[in-house]
Design an enzyme around this catalytic site. Structure first.
Site, PDB file in Angstrom:
ATOM      1  N   LYS A  68       0.861  -1.193   0.000  1.00 32.08           N
ATOM      2  CA  LYS A  68       0.000   0.000   0.000  1.00 32.08           C
ATOM      3  C   LYS A  68       0.892   1.236   0.000  1.00 32.08           C
ATOM      4  O   LYS A  68       1.790   1.361   0.829  1.00 32.08           O
ATOM      5  CB  LYS A  68      -0.924  -0.013   1.225  1.00 32.08           C
ATOM      6  CG  LYS A  68      -1.724   1.282   1.406  1.00 32.08           C
ATOM      7  CD  LYS A  68      -2.755   1.201   2.551  1.00 32.08           C
ATOM      8  CE  LYS A  68      -3.344   2.578   2.870  1.00 32.08           C
ATOM      9  NZ  LYS A  68      -4.318   2.561   3.978  1.00 32.08           N
TER      10      LYS A  68
ATOM     11  N   ASP B 287      -2.716  10.066   3.899  1.00 34.85           N
ATOM     12  CA  ASP B 287      -4.124   9.680   3.980  1.00 34.85           C
ATOM     13  C   ASP B 287      -4.862  10.661   4.885  1.00 34.85           C
ATOM     14  O   ASP B 287      -4.823  10.533   6.105  1.00 34.85           O
ATOM     15  CB  ASP B 287      -4.222   8.241   4.531  1.00 34.85           C
ATOM     16  CG  ASP B 287      -5.671   7.806   4.729  1.00 34.85           C
ATOM     17  OD1 ASP B 287      -6.574   8.482   4.206  1.00 34.85           O
ATOM     18  OD2 ASP B 287      -5.881   6.762   5.400  1.00 34.85           O
TER      19      ASP B 287
ATOM     20  N   LYS C 180     -10.126  12.617   8.594  1.00 30.57           N
ATOM     21  CA  LYS C 180      -9.665  12.088   9.877  1.00 30.57           C
ATOM     22  C   LYS C 180      -9.734  13.219  10.911  1.00 30.57           C
ATOM     23  O   LYS C 180      -9.047  14.224  10.773  1.00 30.57           O
ATOM     24  CB  LYS C 180      -8.238  11.569   9.763  1.00 30.57           C
ATOM     25  CG  LYS C 180      -8.153  10.290   8.952  1.00 30.57           C
ATOM     26  CD  LYS C 180      -6.792   9.656   9.050  1.00 30.57           C
ATOM     27  CE  LYS C 180      -6.729   8.388   8.232  1.00 30.57           C
ATOM     28  NZ  LYS C 180      -7.472   7.272   8.822  1.00 30.57           N
TER      29      LYS C 180
ATOM     30  N   ASP D  22       1.368   5.946   5.901  1.00 26.45           N
ATOM     31  CA  ASP D  22       0.408   5.094   5.202  1.00 26.45           C
ATOM     32  C   ASP D  22       0.975   4.491   3.913  1.00 26.45           C
ATOM     33  O   ASP D  22       0.268   3.849   3.157  1.00 26.45           O
ATOM     34  CB  ASP D  22      -0.872   5.896   4.934  1.00 26.45           C
ATOM     35  CG  ASP D  22      -2.117   5.035   5.009  1.00 26.45           C
ATOM     36  OD1 ASP D  22      -2.033   3.939   5.591  1.00 26.45           O
ATOM     37  OD2 ASP D  22      -3.148   5.452   4.464  1.00 26.45           O
TER      38      ASP D  22
ATOM     39  N   ASP E 128     -12.387   7.078   3.713  1.00 30.44           N
ATOM     40  CA  ASP E 128     -11.181   6.778   4.486  1.00 30.44           C
ATOM     41  C   ASP E 128     -10.773   5.309   4.367  1.00 30.44           C
ATOM     42  O   ASP E 128      -9.684   4.928   4.790  1.00 30.44           O
ATOM     43  CB  ASP E 128     -11.405   7.171   5.962  1.00 30.44           C
ATOM     44  CG  ASP E 128     -10.102   7.327   6.730  1.00 30.44           C
ATOM     45  OD1 ASP E 128      -9.033   7.323   6.081  1.00 30.44           O
ATOM     46  OD2 ASP E 128     -10.153   7.436   7.966  1.00 30.44           O
TER      47      ASP E 128
ATOM     48  N   GLU F 130      -9.571   3.813   1.926  1.00 32.37           N
ATOM     49  CA  GLU F 130      -9.034   4.040   0.578  1.00 32.37           C
ATOM     50  C   GLU F 130      -7.964   3.017   0.199  1.00 32.37           C
ATOM     51  O   GLU F 130      -7.803   2.699  -0.969  1.00 32.37           O
ATOM     52  CB  GLU F 130      -8.455   5.465   0.486  1.00 32.37           C
ATOM     53  CG  GLU F 130      -7.016   5.647   0.992  1.00 32.37           C
ATOM     54  CD  GLU F 130      -6.820   5.315   2.458  1.00 32.37           C
ATOM     55  OE1 GLU F 130      -7.812   5.376   3.219  1.00 32.37           O
ATOM     56  OE2 GLU F 130      -5.687   4.959   2.853  1.00 32.37           O
TER      57      GLU F 130
ATOM     58  N   ARG G 166      -7.735  -0.176   0.567  1.00 35.15           N
ATOM     59  CA  ARG G 166      -8.251  -1.386  -0.085  1.00 35.15           C
ATOM     60  C   ARG G 166      -8.656  -1.113  -1.541  1.00 35.15           C
ATOM     61  O   ARG G 166      -8.641  -2.008  -2.370  1.00 35.15           O
ATOM     62  CB  ARG G 166      -9.413  -1.946   0.749  1.00 35.15           C
ATOM     63  CG  ARG G 166     -10.586  -1.041   0.846  1.00 35.15           C
ATOM     64  CD  ARG G 166     -11.561  -1.438   1.957  1.00 35.15           C
ATOM     65  NE  ARG G 166     -11.062  -1.110   3.293  1.00 35.15           N
ATOM     66  CZ  ARG G 166     -11.719  -1.383   4.415  1.00 35.15           C
ATOM     67  NH1 ARG G 166     -12.866  -2.025   4.373  1.00 35.15           N
ATOM     68  NH2 ARG G 166     -11.215  -1.055   5.585  1.00 35.15           N
TER      69      ARG G 166
HETATM   70  N1  BES Z   1      -4.518   4.228   6.875  1.00 35.87           N
HETATM   71  C1  BES Z   1      -5.689   3.930   7.598  1.00 35.87           C
HETATM   72  C2  BES Z   1      -5.492   2.836   8.631  1.00 35.87           C
HETATM   73  C3  BES Z   1      -4.726   3.212   9.864  1.00 35.87           C
HETATM   74  C4  BES Z   1      -5.377   3.793  10.932  1.00 35.87           C
HETATM   75  C5  BES Z   1      -3.396   2.898   9.985  1.00 35.87           C
HETATM   76  C6  BES Z   1      -4.681   4.077  12.083  1.00 35.87           C
HETATM   77  C7  BES Z   1      -2.708   3.186  11.133  1.00 35.87           C
HETATM   78  C8  BES Z   1      -3.347   3.782  12.182  1.00 35.87           C
HETATM   79  C9  BES Z   1      -6.793   3.458   6.651  1.00 35.87           C
HETATM   80  O1  BES Z   1      -6.775   4.002   5.401  1.00 35.87           O
HETATM   81  C10 BES Z   1      -8.077   3.850   7.289  1.00 35.87           C
HETATM   82  O2  BES Z   1      -8.301   5.009   7.407  1.00 35.87           O
HETATM   83  N2  BES Z   1      -8.862   2.864   7.675  1.00 35.87           N
HETATM   84  C11 BES Z   1     -10.090   3.120   8.330  1.00 35.87           C
HETATM   85  C12 BES Z   1     -11.103   2.165   7.764  1.00 35.87           C
HETATM   86  C13 BES Z   1     -12.498   2.439   8.184  1.00 35.87           C
HETATM   87  C14 BES Z   1     -12.994   3.709   7.564  1.00 35.87           C
HETATM   88  C15 BES Z   1     -13.340   1.290   7.749  1.00 35.87           C
HETATM   89  C16 BES Z   1      -9.892   2.873   9.819  1.00 35.87           C
HETATM   90  O3  BES Z   1      -9.216   1.931  10.175  1.00 35.87           O
HETATM   91  O4  BES Z   1     -10.394   3.675  10.602  1.00 35.87           O
HETATM   92 ZN    ZN Z   2      -4.942   4.647   4.716  1.00 35.09          ZN
HETATM   93 MG    MG Z   3      -7.889   5.849   5.343  1.00 38.58          MG
END
Ligand code: BES
Ligand code: ZN
Ligand code: MG
Length: 490
Positions: free
Chosen positions: A256, A261, A268, A280, A340, A342, A344
Site C-alpha cells: 500500500k 491519507d 480524519k 500510510d 477513508d 481508501e 483497499r
Molecule cells: N490508513 C488507515 C489505517 C490506519 C489507521 C493505519 C490508524 C494506522 C493507524 C486506513 O486508510 C483507514 O483510514 N482505515 C479506516 C477504515 C475504516 C474507515 C473502515 C480505519 O481503520 O479507521
Molecule cells: Zn490509509
Molecule cells: Mg484511510
C-alpha cells in the site's frame, strides 16, 4: 558495518568493546571467563550490582588500559522461555550502551540455544539496526559515534554465507525506515517512483511506471478514485527482479503506497492521528526495502514482482464523494461508503494487475485498518490468507526475521457486511471486525486459485517508543520477513 566471526571466545579476543549475553541463573561460565580475563574486580562488580541475567538487565564495566576497554553484560532471561527476539532485544540493549565508542565490537551469546546461523544473523541485524538514527530533517544533526566493526565470537567460518546477507537486509530495512519517516511534502507518489528508479538502476531490475492515463486504459477505477482529489499525479510502480538462472518460482509483493491519507471527505478528525498518516505508505516501503535487499542478495531460481499503486488521499473539488460508485479493473462495482477506507481500493486494482502476471503467490502489505491496531497492538502484524501453506511459510519467515505476526480468520459469513444496496460491494463493513472485512474485501479482487496473503501492518509500521531494535518512529517492519520468505529461509 564490517561483520565477521571468530571461532575463539572472549578469553583471547581483543577489540574495543565486548557485549556478553548471559542467561538468568547461569552466571558461572561467563563469570569465570571474565575473572580469568579481567581479574577479580569483574566478579565483585556483578555481586555489587546484583546482576542476575534477567531480561532488560545490563551492566557495563570500564576497564581502563584493557583491550577491550568496556564490557557490557546483558541479561537474556530464563533459558526455557527464550525466543530469538529476546536475543535481539538484549543485543540492541547492549548496542545502545556501546554508543559513543568507535572501533571493534565483539559479541558473545550462547548461540547454540538456536540454530547458530539464525541466532548470529538475528543478533547482528539487531545491532546494526539499533544504531540507525534518522537525522535527515534536523538542521544540525547530532554526531553519533558507533562501532564500525562487529565480530561474532565463538562461531566458525562455516556460517559466512549467512553473514553476507546481513548488511543487504539491513540496508533494505533502513531504506524502508527512511521512506516511512519522510514527511508527506517530501515523499510523494513521484518520490516513491523515483526510489524504485534508483533501485532499478543500481541493481539492473526492470521497471515500469504506469501514469494516470495508462491506469485509465486498464480500467483501474478504484485506484484512480482515491487519487482524484489530490494535486499530485498517481504513479503505479512495477519493479521486477529476475534471477540469472531460469526462475522456478514467480512471486508478487504488493505494498500500500498512500503517501498521505487525510481520510478524504470522511476526514480524519479527533484522535485519528492525521498528522501521522505519512506512514500510510509503509507497505510500499517494505516492498521497496525488500526489493533493494533482494536485488543485492541475488537469490537464484526466483522472479519477484514488486507492485505499488502510489497516490495520496486528499480533498478538493474533484475528490470522491462519500456514496460514489466506481468500477475496478476486474469489472466489479464498488460503492464508496467511506472515503477513508481508501487503501483497499488502491490494493484492489493492484491485486487484479498482479493476478494477470500469473504468479505462484501474492503477498500484500498494508497499513490498512485501525481495527488491526486495536486487535493486535503495535508489536504484532495481522496475517490473512486463503492458503495454509503460504500462511505457514510467512509465519516461519517472520519468526526467523524476529518480526511478530498472527494469523487471523476470514469467515465467509462476514462477507455480508460488504453487501451494497446499489453496487457489487461497498468498501466498508461494520466497525466490529473491521480488519477482517478489509481482508475479505481484498479477496474479491483475486483470481480464485491464486495463493494470497495479506499482512496488516497498521500497528507495526511505527513505534511511539524506543524499543531497542526499533528506535522510536518508523520500524521498517516487513522487509526482513519478505526477504526470508523470498529466499526461503523459513
Ligand atoms: N490508513 C488507515 C489505517 C490506519 C489507521 C493505519 C490508524 C494506522 C493507524 C486506513 O486508510 C483507514 O483510514 N482505515 C479506516 C477504515 C475504516 C474507515 C473502515 C480505519 O481503520 O479507521
Ligand atoms: Zn490509509
Ligand atoms: Mg484511510
Amino acid at each position: 558495518m564490517k561483520i565477521s566471526v571468530n571461532a575463539g571466545t572472549a578469553d583471547k579476543w581483543s577489540g574495543d568493546l565486548l557485549i556478553i549475553g548471559i542467561l538468568e541463573g547461569q552466571l558461572d561460565n561467563p563469570l569465570n571467563l571474565l575473572e580469568e580475563r579481567f581479574g577479580k574486580q569483574s566478579k565483585d562488580c556483578f555481586e555489587r550490582n546484583k546482576f542476575s541475567g534477567k531480561k532488560n538487565e545490563s551492566l557495563t564495566f570500564h576497564l581502563l588500559d584493557r583491550n577491550p576497554e568496556k564490557v557490557i553484560c546483558v541479561g537474556l532471561g530464563k533459558p526455557e522461555e527464550l525466543l530469538l527476539t529476546d536475543f535481539q532485544k538484549a543485543a540492541a540493549l547492549g548496542a545502545r550502551s556501546s554508543l559513543g565508542s568507535a572501533g571493534k565490537l565483539g559479541v558473545l551469546f550462547p548461540w547454540d540455544l538456536f540454530r547458530t546461523e539464525e541466532a548470529a544473523a538475528a543478533v547482528a541485524e539487531a545491532i546494526r539496526l539499533s544504531f540507525f538514527k534518522d537525522q535527515r530533517f534536523r538542521g544540525k544533526p547530532d554526531v553519533q559515534t558507533t562501532p564500525d566493526e562487529l565480530v561474532l565470537l565463538g562461531i566458525s567460518d562455516s556460517i559466512s554465507p549467512v553473514l553476507e546477507t546481513i548488511n543487504p537486509i539491513c540496508s533494505g530495512v533502513e531504506l524502508a525506515r527512511e521512506l516511512v519517516g519522510a514527511p508527506p511534502n517530501e515523499l510523494t507518489p513521484a518520490g516513491l517512483a523515483q526510489t524504485a528508479t534508483k533501485i532499478a538502476q543500481q541493481f539492473g531490475l526492470d521497471l515500469k511506471v504506469l501514469e494516470k492515463e495508462d491506469c485509465e486504459k486498464l480500467g483501474m477505477g478504484a485506484y484512480l478514485a482515491v487519487s482524484q482529489g489530490s494535486d499530485l499525479a498517481p504513479k503505479f510502480i512495477h519493479l521486477t527482479y529476475k534471477s540469472k538462472s531460469k526462475p522456478k518460482r514467480k512471486l508478487a509483493i504488493i505494498g500500500k503506497g498512500l503517501t498521505f491519507d487525510s481520510g478524504g471527505y470522511n476526514l480524519k478528525v479527533g484522535a485519528s492521528q492525521i498528522e501521522l498518516m505519512k506512514f500510510d505508505m509503509g507497505g510500499s516501503a517494505a516492498a521497496l526495502g525488500a526489493a533493494r535487499a533482494i536485488s543485492e542478495l541475488r537469490p537464484s531460481d526466483v522472479e519477484v514482482h514488486f507492485i505499488v499503486a502510489a497516490c495520496e488521499n486528499m480533498i478538493n473539488g474533484s475528490a470522491v464523494h462519500p456514496g460514489d460508485i466506481i468500477k475496478a479493473s476486474n469489472g466489479k462495482t464498488i460503492e464508496i461508503n467511506n472515503t477513508d477506507a481508501e487503501g483497499r481500493l488502491t490494493l484492489a486494482d493492484a491485486l487484479v494487475y498482479a493476478c494477470k502476471l500469473k504468479p505462484d503467490s501474492i503477498v500484500d502489505l498494508a497499513t490498512l485498518t485501525g481495527a488491526c491496531v486495536i486487535a493486535l497492538g503495535d508489536e504484532i502484524a495481522g496475517l490473512w490468507s486463503n492458503n495454509d501453506r503460504l500462511a505457514q511459510d510467512l509465519i516461519s519467515s517472520a519468526r526467523n526475521a524476529g518480526e511478530e505476526i498472527w494469523r487471523m480468520p476470514m469467515p465467509n459469513s462476514y462477507k455480508d457486511g460488504l453487501k451494497s444496496m446499489f453496487a457489487d460491494l461497498k468498501n466498508t463493513g461494520p466497525r466490529a471486525g473491521g480488519s477482517i472485512t478489509a481482508a475479505l474485501f481484498l479477496e474479491e479482487f483475486l483470481e480464485e486459485s491464486t495463493p494470497w496473503a495479506h499482512i496488516d501492518i497498521a500497528g507495526t509500521v511505527w513505534s511511539d517508543k524506543d524499543k531497542g531494535v526499533n528506535p522510536a518512529g518508523a520500524t521498517g517492519y516487513g522487509v526482513r520477513t519478505l526477504v526470508k520468505w523470498v529466499t526461503q529461509q523459513n
